[in-house]
Scaffold this motif. Structure first.
Motif, PDB file in Angstrom:
ATOM      1  N   PHE A  45     114.895  64.446 -30.655  1.00  0.00           N
ATOM      2  CA  PHE A  45     114.097  63.715 -31.802  1.00  0.00           C
ATOM      3  C   PHE A  45     112.678  63.947 -31.931  1.00  0.00           C
ATOM      4  O   PHE A  45     111.910  63.912 -32.834  1.00  0.00           O
ATOM      5  N   ASP A  49     113.575  67.953 -34.071  1.00  0.00           N
ATOM      6  CA  ASP A  49     114.344  67.141 -35.021  1.00  0.00           C
ATOM      7  C   ASP A  49     114.680  68.125 -36.353  1.00  0.00           C
ATOM      8  O   ASP A  49     115.575  68.017 -36.971  1.00  0.00           O
ATOM      9  N   CYS A  62     119.019  64.308 -38.003  1.00  0.00           N
ATOM     10  CA  CYS A  62     118.167  63.887 -37.101  1.00  0.00           C
ATOM     11  C   CYS A  62     116.965  63.054 -37.525  1.00  0.00           C
ATOM     12  O   CYS A  62     115.852  63.043 -37.001  1.00  0.00           O
ATOM     13  N   SER A  63     117.125  62.236 -38.739  1.00  0.00           N
ATOM     14  CA  SER A  63     116.088  61.613 -39.068  1.00  0.00           C
ATOM     15  C   SER A  63     115.801  60.344 -38.426  1.00  0.00           C
ATOM     16  O   SER A  63     114.670  59.823 -38.909  1.00  0.00           O
ATOM     17  N   SER A  64     116.679  59.688 -37.819  1.00  0.00           N
ATOM     18  CA  SER A  64     116.745  58.503 -37.056  1.00  0.00           C
ATOM     19  C   SER A  64     117.056  58.449 -35.585  1.00  0.00           C
ATOM     20  O   SER A  64     117.701  59.499 -35.714  1.00  0.00           O
ATOM     21  N   MET A  65     116.612  57.827 -34.674  1.00  0.00           N
ATOM     22  CA  MET A  65     116.907  57.928 -33.396  1.00  0.00           C
ATOM     23  C   MET A  65     118.411  57.722 -33.112  1.00  0.00           C
ATOM     24  O   MET A  65     119.178  58.526 -32.484  1.00  0.00           O
ATOM     25  N   GLN A  67     120.933  58.380 -35.477  1.00  0.00           N
ATOM     26  CA  GLN A  67     121.608  59.403 -36.050  1.00  0.00           C
ATOM     27  C   GLN A  67     121.477  60.713 -35.215  1.00  0.00           C
ATOM     28  O   GLN A  67     122.382  61.400 -34.947  1.00  0.00           O
ATOM     29  N   CYS A  68     120.085  60.841 -34.353  1.00  0.00           N
ATOM     30  CA  CYS A  68     119.983  62.089 -33.538  1.00  0.00           C
ATOM     31  C   CYS A  68     121.089  62.010 -32.456  1.00  0.00           C
ATOM     32  O   CYS A  68     121.650  62.711 -31.953  1.00  0.00           O
TER      33      CYS A  68
END
Length: 143
Positions: A45, A49, A62-65, A67-68
């Motif tokens: 992340f 990312d 990987c746009s948010s923790m 989601q990553c």
């Protein structure tokens, strides 16, 4: 009713017991693996990312923790070569060779630690349980 086959078969009962007998060990090992995957998702992340990209749907993964983490967990465990199989390839000839070396270490260490070590520890616990049960039954037959 379909699972009644387990009660009727000694072999299937031993298969279920092999997993449930060492459930505490299996869960502890799985928890450690999930924590290790979380560490990899944090590194991904913050540092790479942009390579978490799904070309099929043209979307960053990987746009948010969260989601990553879910992407690293999903892609990392399901692919034979780990997370490096699905991330965009980093060029050695790029201006930033440090990023190439980071990806090299990131991908290889994920493959070695998660895909080889942790999954084989889980398989080893299950196989050891099978071997222990089979040996005890053999010893009882001899006595």
């Amino acid at each position: 009713h379909l699972l009644d086959v387990i009660n009727r078969s000694d072999v299937l009962r031993n298969v279920v017991k092999a997993v449930t007998h060492n459930l505490k060990q299996l869960l502890a090992t799985a928890l450690l693996g999930v924590i290790m995957i979380y560490i990899y998702s944090v590194l991904g992340f913050f540092f790479v990312d942009d390579v978490y990209y799904n070309g099929d749907i043209a979307e960053r993964q990987c746009s948010s923790m969260l989601q990553c983490y879910l992407t690293t967990l999903n892609w990392g465990l399901r692919n034979g070569g780990g997370i490096g199989d699905t991330l965009n390839v980093e060029s050695y000839e790029s201006d930033n060779r440090g990023r190439y070396y980071f990806r090299l270490i990131f991908d290889l260490s994920f493959f070695l630690i998660i895909n080889i070590v942790f999954l084989n520890i889980i398989f080893g616990i299950i196989i050891d349980t099978f071997a222990g049960r089979g040996l005890r039954k053999f010893e009882l037959l001899l006595t």
